[in-house]
Write a protein that holds these residues in place. Structure first.
Motif, PDB file in Angstrom:
ATOM      1  N   GLU A   1      86.609  21.521  89.511  1.00 41.67           N
ATOM      2  CA  GLU A   1      86.804  20.356  90.381  1.00 41.67           C
ATOM      3  C   GLU A   1      87.367  19.228  89.533  1.00 41.67           C
TER       4      GLU A   1
ATOM      5  N   LYS B   1      89.039  15.339  89.625  1.00 42.36           N
ATOM      6  CA  LYS B   1      89.270  14.108  90.379  1.00 42.36           C
ATOM      7  C   LYS B   1      90.506  13.410  89.837  1.00 42.36           C
TER       8      LYS B   1
ATOM      9  N   SER C   1      91.260  14.985  95.298  1.00 45.47           N
ATOM     10  CA  SER C   1      90.464  15.944  94.536  1.00 45.47           C
ATOM     11  C   SER C   1      91.178  17.290  94.493  1.00 45.47           C
TER      12      SER C   1
ATOM     13  N   TYR D   1      90.500  21.462  93.623  1.00 50.32           N
ATOM     14  CA  TYR D   1      89.570  22.557  93.381  1.00 50.32           C
ATOM     15  C   TYR D   1      90.410  23.797  93.096  1.00 50.32           C
TER      16      TYR D   1
ATOM     17  N   ALA E   1      84.481  22.420  98.206  1.00 48.14           N
ATOM     18  CA  ALA E   1      84.824  21.038  98.547  1.00 48.14           C
ATOM     19  C   ALA E   1      83.834  20.446  99.529  1.00 48.14           C
TER      20      ALA E   1
ATOM     21  N   ALA F   1      80.655  19.552  97.637  1.00 49.64           N
ATOM     22  CA  ALA F   1      80.847  18.354  96.822  1.00 49.64           C
ATOM     23  C   ALA F   1      80.874  17.091  97.657  1.00 49.64           C
TER      24      ALA F   1
END
Length: 418
Positions: free
Chosen positions: A342, A344, A398, A400, A413, A416
């Protein structure tokens, strides 16, 4: 070794075998010792009709055979085919960090772009090795040849099509001299032979993995056992990894990584001819042809332009990402074959809006052809797909990514977003 041996005993046996190896081993991968013994199925090899009739062997015994192999000399020809399922030829290389973004001043013979061409299509290669100080890899074209030669502290690369030469000091760890700390840019982390692929697959084995022996085969005219590595978890895009191991000397002869979706090979690399005799010294000799353009690596100012980040090999980029773990930039969800990274993005920005100056209609159409629109608790986003690695880019920026299915990415996702 009896089937009821403890994992601790098996692990000690593997460590003992590996401990006997020479420090300068070139052919046998160090990472073989990292296989978690508790996950290895002690299933003996059973010959099928037409396959060589070899003595029964357990998976642990076969791994010990690989680890104990002392082959440092070989020459041969092998074929590698890679099919990531991308819609455009060559796109695979452009999407792999280090591919398609090499140093513009390094010339056509620089390894960083040439070797990344192996990430798509089918290629025939010749390889030769004489211990840790001499190796040669040649990629054969229809009417041309590209070769990388390491010979006692020096690396030469020659592209016969462009008649260009690249010269650098020896890669890190390939000799014990003054050059051990230096490596020519773009050559790190390149898996070329079945041994290289096998090393990476075995090093990744853990309690999420099943390792068994699945019969025998003939590869390049030699009898071999087949080591089968499969995920125990559901949700991975990887179906299996099959490694053909020379029954006599334990050297991996063929590596096949198959997709879970259709069982077909994503990567298939294997010897078609192999000889374990010492190659002639002349194999590793190289003098630039008269009139060829020669580029010296130490004369280049690399990694200083806008493409600097793209010039780094994949392992280096992953190491940098790993350094962000726990700092809000990079996180690993899950473990084993279904682990998901993951990431950001700075400022929480996703893809530019369709039709904007930053996202022309043509570019949006291309991305739509590659990806699927998805929604969930996280909002909405696009999943970009290959047969092996998939990535979800959410509208809030984001990312993934992992060797997992689209549904697995969406679940990660969603989790999260809670």
């Amino acid at each position: 070794m009896a089937p009821n041996d403890s994992a601790e005993t098996i692990g000690e046996a593997t460590s003992t075998v590996v401990g006997r190896r020479k420090a300068t081993r070139y052919i046998v991968p160090v990472a073989v010792a990292g296989v978690a013994a508790a996950t290895i199925g002690l299933v003996p090899a059973l010959a099928s009709s037409g396959d060589p009739d070899l003595p029964k062997i357990s998976a642990q015994e076969l791994i010990e055979k690989i680890a104990a192999s002392d082959e440092e000399q070989l020459s041969g020809t092998f074929k590698i085919s890679t099919d990531l399922g991308l819609p455009l030829d060559g796109l695979a290389g452009s999407l792999v960090p280090g591919g398609g973004g090499g140093d513009k001043d390094a010339g056509a013979a620089a390894p960083q772009d040439k070797l990344m061409e192996l990430t798509s299509g089918t290629h025939t290669l010749r390889v030769a090795a004489d211990g840790p100080e001499r190796q040669k890899l040649s990629v054969l074209g229809d009417a041309s040849e590209y070769s990388v030669i390491h010979n006692q502290g020096e690396v030469w690369a020659y592209d016969s099509k462009s008649d260009e030469v690249y010269h650098a000091e020896a890669p890190e760890g390939r000799d014990g001299g003054e050059h051990a700390e230096k490596a020519p840019k773009g050559t790190e982390g390149a898996a070329a032979t079945p041994k290289d692929f096998a090393e990476k697959a075995l090093a990744a084995a853990g309690d999420t993995t099943s390792v068994t022996v699945d019969g025998t085969a003939q590869v390049a005219g030699r009898d071999a056992y087949q080591l089968l590595i499969k995920p125990k978890q559901s949700g991975s895009t990887i179906g299996s990894v099959r490694i053909a191991v020379d029954a006599e000397n334990g050297v991996p002869l063929k590596f096949t990584l198959s997709a879970a979706s259709d069982g077909k090979a994503v990567v298939d690399a294997g010897f078609t001819k192999v000889d374990f005799a010492k190659p002639a010294a002349s194999t590793f000799a190289f003098t630039p042809p008269k009139g060829a353009k020669v580029t010296e690596a130490d004369e280049l100012e690399t990694g200083k332009d806008e493409r600097g980040a793209a010039q780094k090999a994949l392992p280096g980029q992953l190491a940098e990402l790993d350094g962000l773990a726990g700092e809000g930039g990079f996180n690993v969800i899950g473990k084993g074959w279904t682990s998901i990274a993951e990431i950001k993005s700075p400022g929480g920005k996703g893809l530019p809006e369709a039709g904007s100056d930053d996202m022309p209609a043509e570019a949006q159409g291309f991305l739509d052809a590659l990806g699927d629109k998805v929604t969930g608790k996280f909002g909405s986003g696009t999943v970009f797909k290959t047969r092996l690695v998939n990535a979800l880019l959410t509208d809030d920026g984001s990312v993934y990514v992992g060797a997992v299915t689209k549904d697995a990415l969406v679940r990660a996702a969603d989790a999260a977003a809670k």
